[in-house]
Design a protein around this motif. Sequence first.
Motif, PDB file in Angstrom:
ATOM      1  N   LYS A 115       0.817  -1.211   0.000  1.00  0.00           N
ATOM      2  CA  LYS A 115       0.000   0.000   0.000  1.00  0.00           C
ATOM      3  C   LYS A 115       0.859   1.272   0.000  1.00  0.00           C
ATOM      4  O   LYS A 115       0.416   2.322  -0.465  1.00  0.00           O
ATOM      5  CB  LYS A 115      -0.931   0.026   1.215  1.00  0.00           C
ATOM      6  CG  LYS A 115      -1.805  -1.201   1.405  1.00  0.00           C
ATOM      7  CD  LYS A 115      -2.853  -1.352   0.332  1.00  0.00           C
ATOM      8  CE  LYS A 115      -4.009  -2.255   0.718  1.00  0.00           C
ATOM      9  NZ  LYS A 115      -3.694  -3.698   0.808  1.00  0.00           N
ATOM     10  N   ASP A 146      -3.588  -3.057   6.183  1.00  0.00           N
ATOM     11  CA  ASP A 146      -2.421  -2.396   5.601  1.00  0.00           C
ATOM     12  C   ASP A 146      -2.703  -0.999   5.047  1.00  0.00           C
ATOM     13  O   ASP A 146      -1.839  -0.125   5.111  1.00  0.00           O
ATOM     14  CB  ASP A 146      -1.818  -3.278   4.510  1.00  0.00           C
ATOM     15  CG  ASP A 146      -1.229  -4.553   5.090  1.00  0.00           C
ATOM     16  OD1 ASP A 146      -0.662  -4.484   6.192  1.00  0.00           O
ATOM     17  OD2 ASP A 146      -1.349  -5.608   4.454  1.00  0.00           O
ATOM     18  N   ASN A 256      -9.658  -6.377  -2.451  1.00  0.00           N
ATOM     19  CA  ASN A 256     -10.567  -5.367  -2.978  1.00  0.00           C
ATOM     20  C   ASN A 256     -10.404  -5.145  -4.482  1.00  0.00           C
ATOM     21  O   ASN A 256     -11.030  -4.262  -5.053  1.00  0.00           O
ATOM     22  CB  ASN A 256     -10.332  -4.062  -2.217  1.00  0.00           C
ATOM     23  CG  ASN A 256     -11.621  -3.386  -1.809  1.00  0.00           C
ATOM     24  OD1 ASN A 256     -12.705  -3.824  -2.182  1.00  0.00           O
ATOM     25  ND2 ASN A 256     -11.507  -2.319  -1.065  1.00  0.00           N
TER      26      ASN A 256
HETATM   27  C1  LIG Z   1      -4.388  -4.824   0.459  1.00  0.00           C
HETATM   28  C2  LIG Z   1      -3.580  -6.068   0.383  1.00  0.00           C
HETATM   29  C3  LIG Z   1      -3.844  -7.057  -0.585  1.00  0.00           C
HETATM   30  C4  LIG Z   1      -5.038  -6.978  -1.510  1.00  0.00           C
HETATM   31  O1  LIG Z   1      -4.964  -5.918  -2.418  1.00  0.00           O
HETATM   32  P1  LIG Z   1      -6.309  -5.409  -3.144  1.00  0.00           P
HETATM   33  O2  LIG Z   1      -5.889  -4.225  -3.937  1.00  0.00           O
HETATM   34  O3  LIG Z   1      -7.252  -5.042  -2.029  1.00  0.00           O
HETATM   35  O4  LIG Z   1      -6.829  -6.530  -3.960  1.00  0.00           O
HETATM   36  C5  LIG Z   1      -2.989  -8.137  -0.658  1.00  0.00           C
HETATM   37  N1  LIG Z   1      -1.948  -8.268   0.183  1.00  0.00           N
HETATM   38  C6  LIG Z   1      -1.674  -7.348   1.128  1.00  0.00           C
HETATM   39  C7  LIG Z   1      -0.524  -7.567   2.047  1.00  0.00           C
HETATM   40  C8  LIG Z   1      -2.463  -6.208   1.255  1.00  0.00           C
HETATM   41  O5  LIG Z   1      -2.184  -5.299   2.199  1.00  0.00           O
END
Ligand SMILES: *Cc1c(COP(=O)(O)O)cnc(C)c1O
Length: 463
Positions: A115, A146, A256
């Motif tokens: 993120k 996250d 998501n």
């Molecule tokens: C947010 C997250 C995901 C999923 O990503 P999306 O964009 O919500 O599909 C996967 N792995 C980690 C560690 C994350 O923080």
Amino acid sequence: MGGRAFISTRGRAPACGFADVLLAGLAPDGGLYMPAAWPHFSKAEITAFAGKPYQDVAFEVLSQFAGADFTDAELKEDIAAAYCGFEHAAIAPLRPIGPDQFLLELFHGPTFAFKDIALQILGRLFARALKRRGGRATIVAATSGDTGSAAIAALGGLPNIDVFVLHPKGRVSEVQRRQMTTSPHGNVHNIAIEGSFDDAQHIVKSLFADTDFASAISLTAVNSINFVRIAAQCVYYFTAAATLKAAPTFVVPTGNFGDIFAGEAAGRMGLDIARLVIATNANDIMARALNTGVYEAGAAHHTISPSMDIQVASNFERALFEASGRDAGWTASAMATFARDRKLVLPDNIRRALEARYAASASNDDETLAVIRDLSREQGIVIDPHTAVAVAAARKMKNLAAPVVILSTAHPAKFGDAVTRATGTAPTLPSPLAAVMNVPEKLDVMAADAALIKGFISSRLKP
Ligand SMILES: *Cc1c(COP(=O)(O)O)cnc(C)c1O
């Protein structure tokens, strides 16, 4: 450079520019913003990304979206500042784990999950745009773990911005919770919701739906529905493919649907991609949608990959909009059907369009733990449980076109309990994570009730 216009997937919001999209998050008709037309890179331009610094490619991609809203010098300054705190010079390095198999490591930022890659840049652009527009902004984010810490790391301490983060109580890892609740900044407010991530996300959506309240506090979303995050996440698809000089299969641990949709965006901008593989945990709404043609919310499962414990994949609306040939009327009615029935049967043409680009596979906790254990034993490489969900998908699916690039979305130390269960050894905490373990926490625990949360936000914003 001319301005690029953005439109809503539901077709009932006025077109607007990049800075508006950045500051607003969600479109006023409830839809998600998309560029009115995708920018395009030629094969030669993409080939030339190989060997360039990550920051230069980020500038090439983001300037295509930003148009005239930020000058080149402003964009370059914010991109440089966003990535100077990363612990790896390549920002998103590729690490081989087998013949023609690579991890694309996206966790070298300040909060050790992917993120940061988008939020570090988004926070800086946001502060710049807000200063120009004047006034204050209230950011309310629902997080499965996250996004909250990455938003706090990017926005904590900035003037004229308040950040409220809602996380599902007891359903994030201890490190994730402490990263959020130990922020020293007075503009950061943590709320632990007695409910699931979907309850938290639902509350945030209802705050937006209350347009009087939303405009009174200048409510904004920085979760993955903010298109600027998608724009920033396209970049590593380009750098990975250019480095490998091939059209990879990307396997993406999915919640998501923001990260994997950034792959579709890169494809629509001219990048050759063999396939995008949706990897889910037991919360398998997206795997079921692809494999059965029915997009239907199920019961929430609490798993060892909590950042993907999601039943409604908000960004899937963007993929549906594209799969329908950008039919905003159909998209709006499909989303209304889903909101009413929690179920949407995908018409054949939509299903075929999705299948041409995506494939999907779900893995349970036992499979995830087995993958962490095997990779640690066989190669001495320790991965986190989200990455492991994607490695599990890659191992189960036959005939994936090489090279296979698995997005590695978090540092294993963020999910120490799961890694210890799999390998018998606790991963060493990098020093910034060790530091949060001894700081007092600040958070409020509240029932999953939108009216209560609204009252809390109003009381905190009183001057
Ligand atoms: C947010 C997250 C995901 C999923 O990503 P999306 O964009 O919500 O599909 C996967 N792995 C980690 C560690 C994350 O923080």
